[in-house]
Design a protein around this motif. Structure first.
Motif, PDB file in Angstrom:
ATOM      1  N   TYR A 213       2.613 -32.673   9.812  1.00 33.97           N
ATOM      2  CA  TYR A 213       3.185 -33.940  10.135  1.00 33.97           C
ATOM      3  C   TYR A 213       4.903 -33.969  10.031  1.00 33.97           C
ATOM      4  O   TYR A 213       5.259 -33.297   9.040  1.00 33.97           O
ATOM      5  N   ARG A 214       5.076 -34.917  10.768  1.00 34.64           N
ATOM      6  CA  ARG A 214       6.683 -35.106  10.813  1.00 34.64           C
ATOM      7  C   ARG A 214       6.948 -36.327  10.143  1.00 34.64           C
ATOM      8  O   ARG A 214       6.386 -37.366  10.445  1.00 34.64           O
ATOM      9  N   ILE A 215       7.868 -36.176   8.943  1.00 37.15           N
ATOM     10  CA  ILE A 215       8.171 -37.375   8.275  1.00 37.15           C
ATOM     11  C   ILE A 215       9.667 -37.873   8.365  1.00 37.15           C
ATOM     12  O   ILE A 215      10.440 -36.943   8.282  1.00 37.15           O
TER      13      ILE A 215
ATOM     14  N   VAL B  66       5.977 -31.397   7.388  1.00 41.32           N
ATOM     15  CA  VAL B  66       5.325 -30.961   6.256  1.00 41.32           C
ATOM     16  C   VAL B  66       4.021 -30.508   6.920  1.00 41.32           C
ATOM     17  O   VAL B  66       3.325 -31.127   7.666  1.00 41.32           O
ATOM     18  N   SER B  67       3.504 -29.265   6.559  1.00 43.01           N
ATOM     19  CA  SER B  67       2.225 -28.685   6.838  1.00 43.01           C
ATOM     20  C   SER B  67       1.360 -28.175   5.688  1.00 43.01           C
ATOM     21  O   SER B  67       1.872 -28.017   4.698  1.00 43.01           O
TER      22      SER B  67
ATOM     23  N   GLY C  78       8.511 -43.421   9.190  1.00 40.31           N
ATOM     24  CA  GLY C  78       7.368 -42.932   9.812  1.00 40.31           C
ATOM     25  C   GLY C  78       6.710 -41.631   9.572  1.00 40.31           C
ATOM     26  O   GLY C  78       7.443 -40.882   9.235  1.00 40.31           O
ATOM     27  N   VAL C  79       5.405 -41.542  10.025  1.00 39.70           N
ATOM     28  CA  VAL C  79       4.604 -40.234   9.742  1.00 39.70           C
ATOM     29  C   VAL C  79       3.880 -39.759  10.823  1.00 39.70           C
ATOM     30  O   VAL C  79       3.096 -40.750  11.086  1.00 39.70           O
ATOM     31  N   LYS C  80       4.311 -38.788  11.426  1.00 35.54           N
ATOM     32  CA  LYS C  80       3.544 -38.546  12.709  1.00 35.54           C
ATOM     33  C   LYS C  80       2.722 -37.200  12.775  1.00 35.54           C
ATOM     34  O   LYS C  80       3.454 -36.367  12.331  1.00 35.54           O
ATOM     35  N   LEU C  81       1.502 -37.147  13.281  1.00 36.47           N
ATOM     36  CA  LEU C  81       1.022 -35.765  13.380  1.00 36.47           C
ATOM     37  C   LEU C  81       1.777 -35.010  14.455  1.00 36.47           C
ATOM     38  O   LEU C  81       2.000 -35.813  15.404  1.00 36.47           O
ATOM     39  N   ILE C  82       2.275 -33.873  14.208  1.00 38.86           N
ATOM     40  CA  ILE C  82       2.949 -33.105  15.465  1.00 38.86           C
ATOM     41  C   ILE C  82       2.074 -31.807  15.769  1.00 38.86           C
ATOM     42  O   ILE C  82       2.153 -31.206  16.915  1.00 38.86           O
ATOM     43  N   ASP C  83       1.123 -31.404  14.873  1.00 36.39           N
ATOM     44  CA  ASP C  83       0.677 -30.114  15.353  1.00 36.39           C
ATOM     45  C   ASP C  83      -0.739 -29.954  14.464  1.00 36.39           C
ATOM     46  O   ASP C  83      -0.778 -30.303  13.101  1.00 36.39           O
ATOM     47  N   SER C  84      -1.870 -29.590  15.188  1.00 35.55           N
ATOM     48  CA  SER C  84      -2.952 -29.145  14.155  1.00 35.55           C
ATOM     49  C   SER C  84      -3.510 -27.540  14.614  1.00 35.55           C
ATOM     50  O   SER C  84      -3.257 -27.173  15.723  1.00 35.55           O
ATOM     51  N   PHE C  85      -3.980 -26.924  13.774  1.00 39.53           N
ATOM     52  CA  PHE C  85      -4.064 -25.620  14.078  1.00 39.53           C
ATOM     53  C   PHE C  85      -5.446 -25.415  13.186  1.00 39.53           C
ATOM     54  O   PHE C  85      -5.752 -25.656  12.038  1.00 39.53           O
ATOM     55  N   THR C  86      -6.415 -24.523  13.776  1.00 37.64           N
ATOM     56  CA  THR C  86      -7.644 -23.730  13.091  1.00 37.64           C
ATOM     57  C   THR C  86      -7.373 -22.369  13.228  1.00 37.64           C
ATOM     58  O   THR C  86      -7.560 -21.678  14.403  1.00 37.64           O
ATOM     59  N   HIS C  87      -7.297 -21.684  12.090  1.00 38.52           N
ATOM     60  CA  HIS C  87      -7.399 -20.420  12.135  1.00 38.52           C
ATOM     61  C   HIS C  87      -8.503 -19.504  12.775  1.00 38.52           C
ATOM     62  O   HIS C  87      -9.854 -19.869  12.388  1.00 38.52           O
ATOM     63  N   PRO C  88      -8.340 -18.555  13.589  1.00 43.33           N
ATOM     64  CA  PRO C  88      -9.405 -18.205  14.559  1.00 43.33           C
ATOM     65  C   PRO C  88     -10.473 -17.494  13.742  1.00 43.33           C
ATOM     66  O   PRO C  88     -11.517 -17.322  14.101  1.00 43.33           O
ATOM     67  N   LYS C  89     -10.029 -16.710  12.751  1.00 42.10           N
ATOM     68  CA  LYS C  89     -11.033 -15.957  12.064  1.00 42.10           C
ATOM     69  C   LYS C  89     -11.449 -16.590  10.773  1.00 42.10           C
ATOM     70  O   LYS C  89     -12.792 -16.725  10.623  1.00 42.10           O
ATOM     71  N   THR C  90     -10.824 -17.231   9.808  1.00 41.40           N
ATOM     72  CA  THR C  90     -11.323 -17.975   8.862  1.00 41.40           C
ATOM     73  C   THR C  90     -11.848 -19.313   8.931  1.00 41.40           C
ATOM     74  O   THR C  90     -12.428 -19.861   8.205  1.00 41.40           O
ATOM     75  N   GLY C  91     -11.276 -20.080  10.277  1.00 43.26           N
ATOM     76  CA  GLY C  91     -11.841 -21.106  10.439  1.00 43.26           C
ATOM     77  C   GLY C  91     -11.061 -22.443   9.676  1.00 43.26           C
ATOM     78  O   GLY C  91     -11.283 -23.678   9.836  1.00 43.26           O
TER      79      GLY C  91
END
Ligand code: PHE
Length: 553
Positions: free
Chosen positions: A451-453, A403-404, A432-445
């Motif tokens: 998360y993987r559920i 889920v993102s 279980g619920v685990k963070l698998i990725d975080s992302f920050t948009h380079p332009k909009t911030g």
């Protein structure tokens, strides 16, 4: 100030260590029961817990899924492993008053202030604790009852004293045990659950009594020896040196503190040896003798720790089957607690530990969610007074979904908010619920998280369709948007969101539109049935909305 009676029927500071046994450990710089319900004639801004109504306020964050747990009462089902363990421990402390039916609803004073928690202690934050409202919460530990029970004993408060199961053992609560359910907002995995159980022990002495013991040098005389029925021995490995970082309180003489520590250590050694010996015996009879290695000696060690309500403080660990197990936090009670209770001439020690971890070990239970299972294949395996090794029923296939979502921009995102939303929607199907990725948009911030559920039922197969229905990534996404918008109470931003090309899904637009209407009308005045009907049409349930409203209202 007294809590109601149960009738039977991380943005953490770096130095705070998370643990499933104790919450408030800070490592030293060394290294009738009634079901809760949301229905009835209550006002919509009330929250009901165990038959009583409380005002909601902006602190309220206890979710319906959590409130439902306050009525489960696992410790009163005699063949439940947690109740079996509770009874075993009670038996080890026959001269202590035994409490196992005190309501989990306590005041912030009881849970924190009475124990000397600083105003900015991270344990108080809404991201860690379930609040009913600003002054009322679901206890996060059994220590919340220390002052209350001591004061009740001193004053002879018969209503509270009558709750003791063995009223003659310590009629003035000079020694007591409290077993109870405790509540903490936490991540989701096989060993964490937002509700678990703790056992608190408190033992006080008059100073005259202690002087006599010290004179007679007979600490051991006041306890049993640490040898169990079948001859196992707790070997004490005690390298703790009481130093400045873990000091004797100025109100106490060195020898008084030393007496209390020795007495406490011996009582706890006894308990641990008795219980682990039973665990080894259970493993043997289940045919696991190899694994148990027929362990007959249980080395224990005491590690310096820090709690706001004890000094000096330790953590007890025991070497069991090759691993050091953290058993409990403990220490010499802060003198002001006894003074506040009116016990000016007494001093004492206290311990507190989680029952689940020990029960998982004793009964060989692999997943903490099993304690909440009502599947007869689980509940039917245990009998009062007996430790038996759990025989797993077939493991059901797991199913994972990612889920993102975008993080809200104007407010802080806390993982525990997500954990509660997932619990609210999917309950105990989530393993279980685990963070698998975080992302920050380079332009909009703009920032997003993925998360993987992991879904896996304890007692049946879960189907993909079922999970899809629960899951709907967009539903979570929209929930976050709603949360953000309700917080801002800003009609324009809702309209913008409806028009945002990213919300291309017609359902999302509908949900946002309904949200707009609700915000517009004010959720409180909105006709609940109208809202319900509208929400049903777009597949979003009122519980979810109420939950969001609780977090942010
Ligand atoms: N209440 C503490 C916790 O949950 C444990 C504790 C109890 C520590 C009593 C010391 C004395 O973290």
């Amino acid at each position: 100030m007294l809590s109601g009676v149960r009738t039977l029927g991380s943005a953490r500071a770096q130095w705070v260590l998370r643990s499933s046994v104790t919450q408030y450990k800070v490592l030293l710089p060394r290294g009738a029961r009634m079901q809760s319900s949301m229905s009835g004639a209550q006002r919509s801004d009330d929250i009901r817990v165990l038959g009583s109504s409380y005002n909601r306020d902006k602190w309220t964050n206890a979710t319906p899924a959590i409130l439902e747990k306050t009525g489960r009462d696992l410790l009163h089902h005699p063949s439940h492993p947690l109740a079996i363990l509770k009874e075993l421990i009670f038996k080890e402390f026959p001269t202590f008053a035994h409490y196992d039916n005190i309501s989990p609803v306590v005041s912030t004073y009881q849970n924190f202030d009475s124990l000397g928690f600083s105003k900015d202690h991270p344990g108080r934050s809404v991201t860690d604790t379930y609040y009913i409202n600003q002054n009322t919460l679901l206890r996060t530990h059994t220590s919340a009852h220390q002052l209350q029970l001591l004061a009740a004993g001193k004053k002879g408060d018969s209503e509270l004293l009558a709750l003791a199961r063995n009223s003659s053992a310590s009629p003035r609560n000079e020694r007591f045990l409290v077993a109870a359910d405790v509540y903490r907002r936490d991540e989701i995995d096989a060993s964490h659950y937002p509700v678990f159980h703790q056992m608190e022990g408190v033992c006080t002495f008059s100073r005259a009594e202690i002087r006599k013991h010290i004179r007679d040098r007979d600490i051991a005389a006041s306890t049993k020896s640490s040898t169990s029925e079948n001859g196992s021995v707790a070997k004490l490995l005690d390298t703790t040196v009481i130093g400045d970082a873990n000091p004797v309180q100025p109100e106490h003489l060195e020898e008084e503190a030393a007496f209390l520590a020795d007495h406490m250590k011996q009582m706890m050694n006894n308990m641990v040896v008795q219980i682990l010996t039973k665990a080894v015996a259970a493993q043997k009879s289940a045919g696991d003798a190899d694994m148990a290695g027929s362990q007959t000696e249980f080395p224990v060690r005491w590690i310096d720790a820090f709690f706001p309500f004890t000094s000096p403080s330790w953590e007890m660990e025991v070497l069991f089957q090759g691993e050091w197990l953290e058993i409990c936090g403990c220490g010499v009670m802060k003198q002001n607690i006894l003074e506040d209770a009116g016990m000016t001439d007494r001093i004492g020690w206290a311990f507190g530990f989680g029952l689940e971890r020990l029960a998982m070990l004793l009964f060989g239970i692999p997943d903490i969610r099993l304690f909440w299972s009502s599947d007869p294949r689980f509940t039917g395996q245990f009998a009062p007074g007996q430790i038996t090794t759990f025989k797993p029923f077939s493991r059901h296939p797991a199913c994972t979904k990612d889920v993102s979502f975008w993080l809200p921009e104007s407010s802080e995102f806390h993982e525990n908010d997500l954990m509660d939303m997932v619990r609210e929607i999917a309950g105990d199907l989530v393993e279980g619920v685990k963070l698998i990725d975080s992302f920050t948009h380079p332009k909009t911030g703009k920032a997003s998280r993925c998360y993987r559920i992991n879904y896996c039922s304890m007692d049946r197969n879960v189907t993909n369709e079922e999970i899809n229905a629960i899951q709907e990534q967009r539903q979570l996404n929209v929930l976050f948007q709603m949360k953000e918008l309700i917080r801002r109470q800003n009609k324009m931003s809702i309209i913008e969101a409806i028009n945002d090309p990213e919300n291309s899904d017609a359902q999302d637009k509908m949900r946002l539109y309904i949200l707009y209407m609700l915000v517009n009308k004010g959720l409180k005045q909105a006709n609940r049935d109208e809202c319900k009907a509208a929400l049903r049409v777009v597949g979003c349930n009122l519980t979810a909305l109420e939950h969001i409203n609780q977090i942010d209202s």
